[in-house]
Write a protein that holds these residues in place. Sequence first.
Motif, PDB file in Angstrom:
ATOM      1  N   PHE A  73       0.834  -1.189   0.000  1.00 58.10           N
ATOM      2  CA  PHE A  73       0.000   0.000   0.000  1.00 58.10           C
ATOM      3  C   PHE A  73       0.875   1.248   0.000  1.00 58.10           C
ATOM      4  O   PHE A  73       1.889   1.300   0.702  1.00 58.10           O
ATOM      5  CB  PHE A  73      -0.897   0.018   1.241  1.00 58.10           C
ATOM      6  N   ALA A  74       0.449   2.259  -0.756  1.00 55.79           N
ATOM      7  CA  ALA A  74       1.184   3.525  -0.799  1.00 55.79           C
ATOM      8  C   ALA A  74       0.207   4.672  -1.041  1.00 55.79           C
ATOM      9  O   ALA A  74      -0.841   4.495  -1.660  1.00 55.79           O
ATOM     10  CB  ALA A  74       2.249   3.499  -1.883  1.00 55.79           C
ATOM     11  N   ILE A  75       0.586   5.829  -0.560  1.00 51.26           N
ATOM     12  CA  ILE A  75      -0.172   7.069  -0.765  1.00 51.26           C
ATOM     13  C   ILE A  75       0.645   7.970  -1.672  1.00 51.26           C
ATOM     14  O   ILE A  75       1.861   8.065  -1.539  1.00 51.26           O
ATOM     15  CB  ILE A  75      -0.397   7.776   0.595  1.00 51.26           C
ATOM     16  N   ASP A  76      -0.039   8.662  -2.574  1.00 49.86           N
ATOM     17  CA  ASP A  76       0.614   9.670  -3.411  1.00 49.86           C
ATOM     18  C   ASP A  76       0.729  10.950  -2.580  1.00 49.86           C
ATOM     19  O   ASP A  76      -0.286  11.570  -2.245  1.00 49.86           O
ATOM     20  CB  ASP A  76      -0.207   9.914  -4.669  1.00 49.86           C
ATOM     21  N   ALA A  77       1.947  11.324  -2.219  1.00 47.85           N
ATOM     22  CA  ALA A  77       2.180  12.493  -1.357  1.00 47.85           C
ATOM     23  C   ALA A  77       1.599  13.770  -1.949  1.00 47.85           C
ATOM     24  O   ALA A  77       1.106  14.632  -1.215  1.00 47.85           O
ATOM     25  CB  ALA A  77       3.673  12.667  -1.111  1.00 47.85           C
ATOM     26  N   ASN A  78       1.635  13.911  -3.264  1.00 47.57           N
ATOM     27  CA  ASN A  78       1.152  15.138  -3.896  1.00 47.57           C
ATOM     28  C   ASN A  78      -0.367  15.258  -3.916  1.00 47.57           C
ATOM     29  O   ASN A  78      -0.888  16.342  -4.139  1.00 47.57           O
ATOM     30  CB  ASN A  78       1.686  15.244  -5.324  1.00 47.57           C
ATOM     31  N   SER A  79      -1.063  14.162  -3.712  1.00 51.95           N
ATOM     32  CA  SER A  79      -2.524  14.207  -3.782  1.00 51.95           C
ATOM     33  C   SER A  79      -3.173  14.451  -2.425  1.00 51.95           C
ATOM     34  O   SER A  79      -4.346  14.799  -2.354  1.00 51.95           O
ATOM     35  CB  SER A  79      -3.065  12.889  -4.350  1.00 51.95           C
ATOM     36  N   LEU A  80      -2.433  14.270  -1.340  1.00 54.76           N
ATOM     37  CA  LEU A  80      -3.025  14.351  -0.011  1.00 54.76           C
ATOM     38  C   LEU A  80      -3.401  15.782   0.337  1.00 54.76           C
ATOM     39  O   LEU A  80      -2.587  16.697   0.227  1.00 54.76           O
ATOM     40  CB  LEU A  80      -2.057  13.797   1.038  1.00 54.76           C
ATOM     41  N   THR A  81      -4.661  15.967   0.752  1.00 61.83           N
ATOM     42  CA  THR A  81      -5.161  17.275   1.175  1.00 61.83           C
ATOM     43  C   THR A  81      -5.974  17.111   2.449  1.00 61.83           C
ATOM     44  O   THR A  81      -6.578  16.072   2.681  1.00 61.83           O
ATOM     45  CB  THR A  81      -6.054  17.945   0.109  1.00 61.83           C
ATOM     46  N   VAL A  82      -5.967  18.152   3.260  1.00 66.21           N
ATOM     47  CA  VAL A  82      -6.846  18.238   4.421  1.00 66.21           C
ATOM     48  C   VAL A  82      -7.663  19.497   4.195  1.00 66.21           C
ATOM     49  O   VAL A  82      -7.108  20.587   4.125  1.00 66.21           O
ATOM     50  CB  VAL A  82      -6.050  18.333   5.735  1.00 66.21           C
ATOM     51  N   GLN A  83      -8.971  19.320   4.086  1.00 67.43           N
ATOM     52  CA  GLN A  83      -9.801  20.455   3.709  1.00 67.43           C
ATOM     53  C   GLN A  83     -10.693  20.918   4.854  1.00 67.43           C
ATOM     54  O   GLN A  83     -10.783  20.255   5.892  1.00 67.43           O
ATOM     55  CB  GLN A  83     -10.601  20.105   2.462  1.00 67.43           C
ATOM     56  N   SER A  84     -11.358  22.037   4.651  1.00 64.47           N
ATOM     57  CA  SER A  84     -12.159  22.665   5.704  1.00 64.47           C
ATOM     58  C   SER A  84     -13.330  21.810   6.163  1.00 64.47           C
ATOM     59  O   SER A  84     -13.872  22.045   7.239  1.00 64.47           O
ATOM     60  CB  SER A  84     -12.672  24.026   5.216  1.00 64.47           C
ATOM     61  N   ASP A  85     -13.722  20.814   5.401  1.00 63.86           N
ATOM     62  CA  ASP A  85     -14.823  19.941   5.816  1.00 63.86           C
ATOM     63  C   ASP A  85     -14.351  18.800   6.708  1.00 63.86           C
ATOM     64  O   ASP A  85     -15.131  17.934   7.108  1.00 63.86           O
ATOM     65  CB  ASP A  85     -15.583  19.396   4.607  1.00 63.86           C
ATOM     66  N   GLY A  86     -13.054  18.775   7.051  1.00 63.72           N
ATOM     67  CA  GLY A  86     -12.523  17.750   7.937  1.00 63.72           C
ATOM     68  C   GLY A  86     -12.240  16.429   7.255  1.00 63.72           C
ATOM     69  O   GLY A  86     -12.015  15.425   7.915  1.00 63.72           O
ATOM     70  N   VAL A  87     -12.223  16.421   5.927  1.00 66.22           N
ATOM     71  CA  VAL A  87     -11.962  15.199   5.167  1.00 66.22           C
ATOM     72  C   VAL A  87     -10.523  15.216   4.664  1.00 66.22           C
ATOM     73  O   VAL A  87     -10.063  16.219   4.119  1.00 66.22           O
ATOM     74  CB  VAL A  87     -12.940  15.054   3.977  1.00 66.22           C
ATOM     75  N   ALA A 166      -1.811  18.838   5.586  1.00 65.80           N
ATOM     76  CA  ALA A 166      -1.337  17.805   4.667  1.00 65.80           C
ATOM     77  C   ALA A 166       0.176  17.605   4.762  1.00 65.80           C
ATOM     78  O   ALA A 166       0.654  16.470   4.804  1.00 65.80           O
ATOM     79  CB  ALA A 166      -1.743  18.138   3.239  1.00 65.80           C
ATOM     80  N   LYS A 167       0.935  18.686   4.826  1.00 66.16           N
ATOM     81  CA  LYS A 167       2.397  18.581   4.871  1.00 66.16           C
ATOM     82  C   LYS A 167       2.851  17.790   6.096  1.00 66.16           C
ATOM     83  O   LYS A 167       3.738  16.946   6.012  1.00 66.16           O
ATOM     84  CB  LYS A 167       3.040  19.966   4.870  1.00 66.16           C
ATOM     85  N   MET A 168       2.225  18.035   7.238  1.00 65.76           N
ATOM     86  CA  MET A 168       2.590  17.323   8.460  1.00 65.76           C
ATOM     87  C   MET A 168       2.266  15.830   8.344  1.00 65.76           C
ATOM     88  O   MET A 168       3.071  14.981   8.742  1.00 65.76           O
ATOM     89  CB  MET A 168       1.858  17.919   9.655  1.00 65.76           C
ATOM     90  N   ILE A 169       1.113  15.510   7.793  1.00 61.77           N
ATOM     91  CA  ILE A 169       0.738  14.101   7.629  1.00 61.77           C
ATOM     92  C   ILE A 169       1.713  13.406   6.686  1.00 61.77           C
ATOM     93  O   ILE A 169       2.188  12.304   6.966  1.00 61.77           O
ATOM     94  CB  ILE A 169      -0.715  13.977   7.121  1.00 61.77           C
ATOM     95  N   VAL A 170       2.050  14.052   5.584  1.00 64.46           N
ATOM     96  CA  VAL A 170       3.001  13.482   4.627  1.00 64.46           C
ATOM     97  C   VAL A 170       4.368  13.282   5.284  1.00 64.46           C
ATOM     98  O   VAL A 170       4.996  12.233   5.120  1.00 64.46           O
ATOM     99  CB  VAL A 170       3.098  14.361   3.359  1.00 64.46           C
ATOM    100  N   ASP A 171       4.832  14.267   6.043  1.00 59.17           N
ATOM    101  CA  ASP A 171       6.122  14.136   6.746  1.00 59.17           C
ATOM    102  C   ASP A 171       6.093  12.968   7.725  1.00 59.17           C
ATOM    103  O   ASP A 171       7.057  12.193   7.804  1.00 59.17           O
ATOM    104  CB  ASP A 171       6.482  15.422   7.484  1.00 59.17           C
ATOM    105  N   ASN A 172       5.006  12.832   8.470  1.00 60.14           N
ATOM    106  CA  ASN A 172       4.886  11.704   9.405  1.00 60.14           C
ATOM    107  C   ASN A 172       4.914  10.374   8.667  1.00 60.14           C
ATOM    108  O   ASN A 172       5.555   9.417   9.116  1.00 60.14           O
ATOM    109  CB  ASN A 172       3.615  11.826  10.246  1.00 60.14           C
ATOM    110  N   MET A 173       4.250  10.295   7.526  1.00 60.97           N
ATOM    111  CA  MET A 173       4.239   9.054   6.746  1.00 60.97           C
ATOM    112  C   MET A 173       5.629   8.746   6.195  1.00 60.97           C
ATOM    113  O   MET A 173       6.070   7.605   6.225  1.00 60.97           O
ATOM    114  CB  MET A 173       3.205   9.124   5.627  1.00 60.97           C
ATOM    115  N   ARG A 174       6.308   9.765   5.696  1.00 65.27           N
ATOM    116  CA  ARG A 174       7.657   9.559   5.147  1.00 65.27           C
ATOM    117  C   ARG A 174       8.617   9.020   6.202  1.00 65.27           C
ATOM    118  O   ARG A 174       9.494   8.227   5.902  1.00 65.27           O
ATOM    119  CB  ARG A 174       8.207  10.865   4.585  1.00 65.27           C
TER     120      ARG A 174
END
Length: 184
Positions: A73-87, A166-174
């Motif tokens: 399993f992998a996530i595309d780092a460039n696609s990850l977003t955290v938006q105002s709706d909490g999703v 998003a940047k923090m989540i991506v950094d934690n995943m990396r």
Amino acid sequence: MKAIVLALTCLAGGAILAGCSHMPANPKDDSTFQYLLDRKSEWAENKVETLPPLPREQDLIAFDVSQNTPLHFAIDANSLTVQSDGVVRYTVVITSPSGARNINYEGIRCETYEWRLYAGLNAEHNGWDRTVANDWSRIENGELNAYHAALYQDYFCANKMPTGKAKMIVDNMRHHRTAASLIH
């Protein structure tokens, strides 16, 4: 007396702790009192009008789901977003031992422990197919390939909210910093 104590509790900054949201008009009638946590949510999902580009190999971040699954399993780092709706929205790439890939654009709603599919890789493998989209579904924990639960619990959500931008989540995943590894 009960209404006075309730009013003082609300005024003394206890509104958050006590959950005060409405004072009864008649001090002897507290039947209209409602806890904030019992209120129905007025949540509205942000529209997903544009989809991210298909993932590139160099942007994929692998994450663990289970030692029992042969899938990767992998996530595309460039696609990850955290938006105002909490999703938290992201592209996930699931690869079988034979090299077959499943690529989806999905979202996880932290508040309700749900996930949603917005699009999948089309038959030509050159774009997105929105016809596969589904509505919000409860995340299942016990499945062999329960990657939604792994993402929710390890990286995306804490206390029914996204763990950060998003940047923090991506950094934690990396750096493989899961929620459990951050507890000291």
